[in-house]
Design a protein around this motif. Structure first.
Motif, PDB file in Angstrom:
ATOM      1  N   PRO A 104      -1.095  16.998  64.344  1.00 19.22           N
ATOM      2  CA  PRO A 104      -2.255  16.627  65.405  1.00 19.22           C
ATOM      3  C   PRO A 104      -3.483  16.873  64.596  1.00 19.22           C
ATOM      4  CG  PRO A 104      -1.438  18.996  65.563  1.00 19.22           C
ATOM      5  CD  PRO A 104      -0.516  18.215  64.625  1.00 19.22           C
ATOM      6  N   GLN A 105      -4.495  16.122  65.249  1.00 18.01           N
ATOM      7  CA  GLN A 105      -6.030  16.361  64.894  1.00 18.01           C
ATOM      8  C   GLN A 105      -6.356  17.625  65.276  1.00 18.01           C
ATOM      9  OE1 GLN A 105      -7.566  14.504  63.230  1.00 18.01           O
ATOM     10  NE2 GLN A 105      -7.019  12.364  63.268  1.00 18.01           N
ATOM     11  N   PRO A 106      -7.271  18.535  64.553  1.00 20.36           N
ATOM     12  CA  PRO A 106      -8.107  17.609  63.558  1.00 20.36           C
ATOM     13  C   PRO A 106      -7.507  17.727  62.003  1.00 20.36           C
ATOM     14  CG  PRO A 106      -9.078  19.743  63.746  1.00 20.36           C
ATOM     15  CD  PRO A 106      -7.933  19.793  64.727  1.00 20.36           C
ATOM     16  N   ILE A 107      -6.313  18.175  62.002  1.00 12.93           N
ATOM     17  CA  ILE A 107      -5.757  18.231  60.673  1.00 12.93           C
ATOM     18  C   ILE A 107      -5.853  17.018  59.818  1.00 12.93           C
ATOM     19  CG2 ILE A 107      -3.553  19.035  59.372  1.00 12.93           C
ATOM     20  CD1 ILE A 107      -2.652  20.517  61.667  1.00 12.93           C
ATOM     21  N   PRO A 108      -5.375  15.937  60.156  1.00 15.17           N
ATOM     22  CA  PRO A 108      -5.751  14.713  59.143  1.00 15.17           C
ATOM     23  C   PRO A 108      -7.241  14.418  58.778  1.00 15.17           C
ATOM     24  CG  PRO A 108      -4.207  14.083  60.924  1.00 15.17           C
ATOM     25  CD  PRO A 108      -4.843  15.470  61.289  1.00 15.17           C
ATOM     26  N   GLU A 109      -7.899  14.763  59.903  1.00 17.23           N
ATOM     27  CA  GLU A 109      -9.659  14.527  59.568  1.00 17.23           C
ATOM     28  C   GLU A 109     -10.084  15.466  58.819  1.00 17.23           C
ATOM     29  OE1 GLU A 109     -10.723  11.612  60.834  1.00 17.23           O
ATOM     30  OE2 GLU A 109     -12.472  12.064  59.799  1.00 17.23           O
ATOM     31  N   VAL A 110      -9.686  16.561  58.954  1.00 15.49           N
ATOM     32  CA  VAL A 110      -9.992  17.677  58.164  1.00 15.49           C
ATOM     33  C   VAL A 110      -9.516  17.371  56.475  1.00 15.49           C
ATOM     34  CG1 VAL A 110      -9.811  20.391  57.341  1.00 15.49           C
ATOM     35  CG2 VAL A 110     -10.067  19.623  59.668  1.00 15.49           C
ATOM     36  N   ILE A 111      -8.698  16.911  56.401  1.00 17.83           N
ATOM     37  CA  ILE A 111      -7.932  16.607  55.176  1.00 17.83           C
ATOM     38  C   ILE A 111      -9.010  15.345  54.560  1.00 17.83           C
ATOM     39  CG2 ILE A 111      -6.199  15.514  53.763  1.00 17.83           C
ATOM     40  CD1 ILE A 111      -4.242  17.287  55.548  1.00 17.83           C
ATOM     41  N   TYR A 112      -9.315  14.373  55.347  1.00 17.25           N
ATOM     42  CA  TYR A 112      -9.892  13.094  54.737  1.00 17.25           C
ATOM     43  C   TYR A 112     -11.395  13.474  54.463  1.00 17.25           C
ATOM     44  CZ  TYR A 112     -10.572   8.249  55.763  1.00 17.25           C
ATOM     45  OH  TYR A 112     -10.758   6.913  55.616  1.00 17.25           O
ATOM     46  N   GLN A 113     -11.932  14.649  55.147  1.00 18.55           N
ATOM     47  CA  GLN A 113     -13.466  15.027  54.939  1.00 18.55           C
ATOM     48  C   GLN A 113     -13.524  16.138  53.943  1.00 18.55           C
ATOM     49  OE1 GLN A 113     -15.547  15.415  58.837  1.00 18.55           O
ATOM     50  NE2 GLN A 113     -14.592  13.647  59.673  1.00 18.55           N
ATOM     51  N   HIS A 114     -12.653  16.591  53.490  1.00 19.71           N
ATOM     52  CA  HIS A 114     -13.010  18.006  52.813  1.00 19.71           C
ATOM     53  C   HIS A 114     -13.736  17.738  51.498  1.00 19.71           C
ATOM     54  CE1 HIS A 114      -9.144  16.892  50.465  1.00 19.71           C
ATOM     55  NE2 HIS A 114      -9.805  17.927  49.604  1.00 19.71           N
ATOM     56  N   HIS A 115     -13.907  16.643  51.041  1.00 18.38           N
ATOM     57  CA  HIS A 115     -15.135  16.453  49.819  1.00 18.38           C
ATOM     58  C   HIS A 115     -16.271  15.887  50.296  1.00 18.38           C
ATOM     59  CE1 HIS A 115     -12.692  18.188  46.653  1.00 18.38           C
ATOM     60  NE2 HIS A 115     -11.687  17.472  47.132  1.00 18.38           N
ATOM     61  N   GLU A 116     -16.430  15.561  51.695  1.00 18.85           N
ATOM     62  CA  GLU A 116     -17.722  15.102  52.060  1.00 18.85           C
ATOM     63  C   GLU A 116     -18.835  16.162  51.990  1.00 18.85           C
ATOM     64  OE1 GLU A 116     -18.021  12.088  52.582  1.00 18.85           O
ATOM     65  OE2 GLU A 116     -16.292  11.090  53.178  1.00 18.85           O
ATOM     66  N   ARG A 117     -19.983  15.893  51.751  1.00 23.27           N
ATOM     67  CA  ARG A 117     -21.105  16.654  51.697  1.00 23.27           C
ATOM     68  C   ARG A 117     -22.233  16.071  52.564  1.00 23.27           C
ATOM     69  NH1 ARG A 117     -17.678  19.113  49.858  1.00 23.27           N
ATOM     70  NH2 ARG A 117     -17.138  19.599  47.535  1.00 23.27           N
ATOM     71  N   LEU A 118     -22.998  17.384  53.330  1.00 22.74           N
ATOM     72  CA  LEU A 118     -23.992  17.094  54.248  1.00 22.74           C
ATOM     73  C   LEU A 118     -25.018  15.959  53.758  1.00 22.74           C
ATOM     74  CD1 LEU A 118     -25.523  20.640  55.454  1.00 22.74           C
ATOM     75  CD2 LEU A 118     -23.649  19.204  56.575  1.00 22.74           C
ATOM     76  N   ASP A 119     -25.405  15.806  52.607  1.00 25.23           N
ATOM     77  CA  ASP A 119     -26.461  14.898  52.401  1.00 25.23           C
ATOM     78  C   ASP A 119     -25.859  13.424  51.936  1.00 25.23           C
ATOM     79  OD1 ASP A 119     -25.159  15.247  50.073  1.00 25.23           O
ATOM     80  OD2 ASP A 119     -26.918  15.665  48.857  1.00 25.23           O
ATOM     81  N   GLY A 120     -24.825  13.284  52.307  1.00 28.55           N
ATOM     82  CA  GLY A 120     -23.857  11.858  52.004  1.00 28.55           C
ATOM     83  C   GLY A 120     -23.413  11.635  50.745  1.00 28.55           C
ATOM     84  N   SER A 121     -23.504  12.670  49.755  1.00 30.87           N
ATOM     85  CA  SER A 121     -23.182  12.547  48.476  1.00 30.87           C
ATOM     86  C   SER A 121     -21.730  12.688  48.073  1.00 30.87           C
ATOM     87  CB  SER A 121     -24.195  13.353  47.383  1.00 30.87           C
ATOM     88  OG  SER A 121     -23.713  14.706  47.874  1.00 30.87           O
ATOM     89  N   GLY A 122     -20.848  13.023  49.057  1.00 29.86           N
ATOM     90  CA  GLY A 122     -19.625  13.317  48.887  1.00 29.86           C
ATOM     91  C   GLY A 122     -18.747  12.026  49.016  1.00 29.86           C
ATOM     92  N   TYR A 123     -17.253  12.345  49.238  1.00 32.25           N
ATOM     93  CA  TYR A 123     -16.461  11.143  49.152  1.00 32.25           C
ATOM     94  C   TYR A 123     -15.222  11.424  50.086  1.00 32.25           C
ATOM     95  CZ  TYR A 123     -13.588  13.951  45.655  1.00 32.25           C
ATOM     96  OH  TYR A 123     -12.739  14.925  45.045  1.00 32.25           O
TER      97      TYR A 123
END
Ligand SMILES: [Fe+2]
Length: 206
Positions: A104-123
């Motif tokens: 269930p969400q948010p598990i997939p989304e957390v995995i998807y976003q764990h290298h994102e960074r506040l300023d948009g420099s993540g992936y």
């Protein structure tokens, strides 16, 4: 119900152990990140159900690395551009695995976003600010801290002071300041020994 929850946690541990067999440099990483993430989530006031899902997400956050070549994961020097591009696919691979399995969400989304960074420099998507869900912002900080205090293929562990410096330098830029505040509080107190006593990673020589 409790049995079902224990079963899910046990399967998540199997998956994280499988990733760590594939990438020996991450031995113990998932468990330590999951513990710190859960403690931070608790301090931030997440409810029990959210904490349980966040803990599962943290336990398997790098599951997508199973799809990457061992030679790249354990490379003892800085990666080339095309290798880095592959590494940056692991949140997508993990998201697809977990979503298709029906977690269930948010598990997939957390995995998807764990290298994102506040300023948009993540992936991988370059998400910014509130586009990144709170749970992923919490996991991101725990993941960075654990990585800094542990050995990596191309460097030795940098220590807790280096982790705290990284957080203070980049709070508000890369990391959520509220999340950083909670993490620093934990690392300065009850969790200090927890990370310092992290079992040493397997080195290429051992
Ligand atoms: Fe990752």
């Amino acid at each position: 119900m409790e049995d079902a929850k224990q079963l899910v946690v046990a399967i998540a541990r199997v998956l994280s152990a499988a990733v760590e067999m594939h990438d020996p440099y991450t031995a113990g990483h998932h468990e330590r990140v999951a513990e710190l993430t859960r403690a931070m989530g608790w301090e931030l006031g997440l409810d029990v159900e959210s904490l349980e899902k966040l803990y599962i997400a943290a336990l398997i956050h790098d599951v997508g690395k199973i799809g990457l070549p061992v030679e790249i994961l354990g490379k003892p020097c800085v990666l080339e551009r095309n290798e880095m591009k592959l590494i940056k696919m692991h949140p997508v691979l993990g998201y697809n695995l977990v979503r298709k399995a029906g977690l269930p969400q948010p598990i997939p989304e957390v995995i998807y976003q764990h290298h994102e960074r506040l300023d948009g420099s993540g992936y991988p998507r370059g998400l910014k600010g509130d586009q990144i869900i709170l749970e992923a912002r919490v996991l991101a900080v725990a993941d960075v801290v654990e990585a800094i205090v542990s050995n990596r293929p191309h460097r030795n562990a940098l220590g807790l002071e280096a982790a705290l410096y990284e957080l203070s330098k980049n709070q508000g830029k890369l990391y959520d300041p509220r999340v950083v505040q909670v993490c620093v509080k934990l690392l300065s107190g009850e969790r200090k020994g927890f990370l310092l006593s992290a079992s040493p990673r397997i080195s290429p020589d051992s």
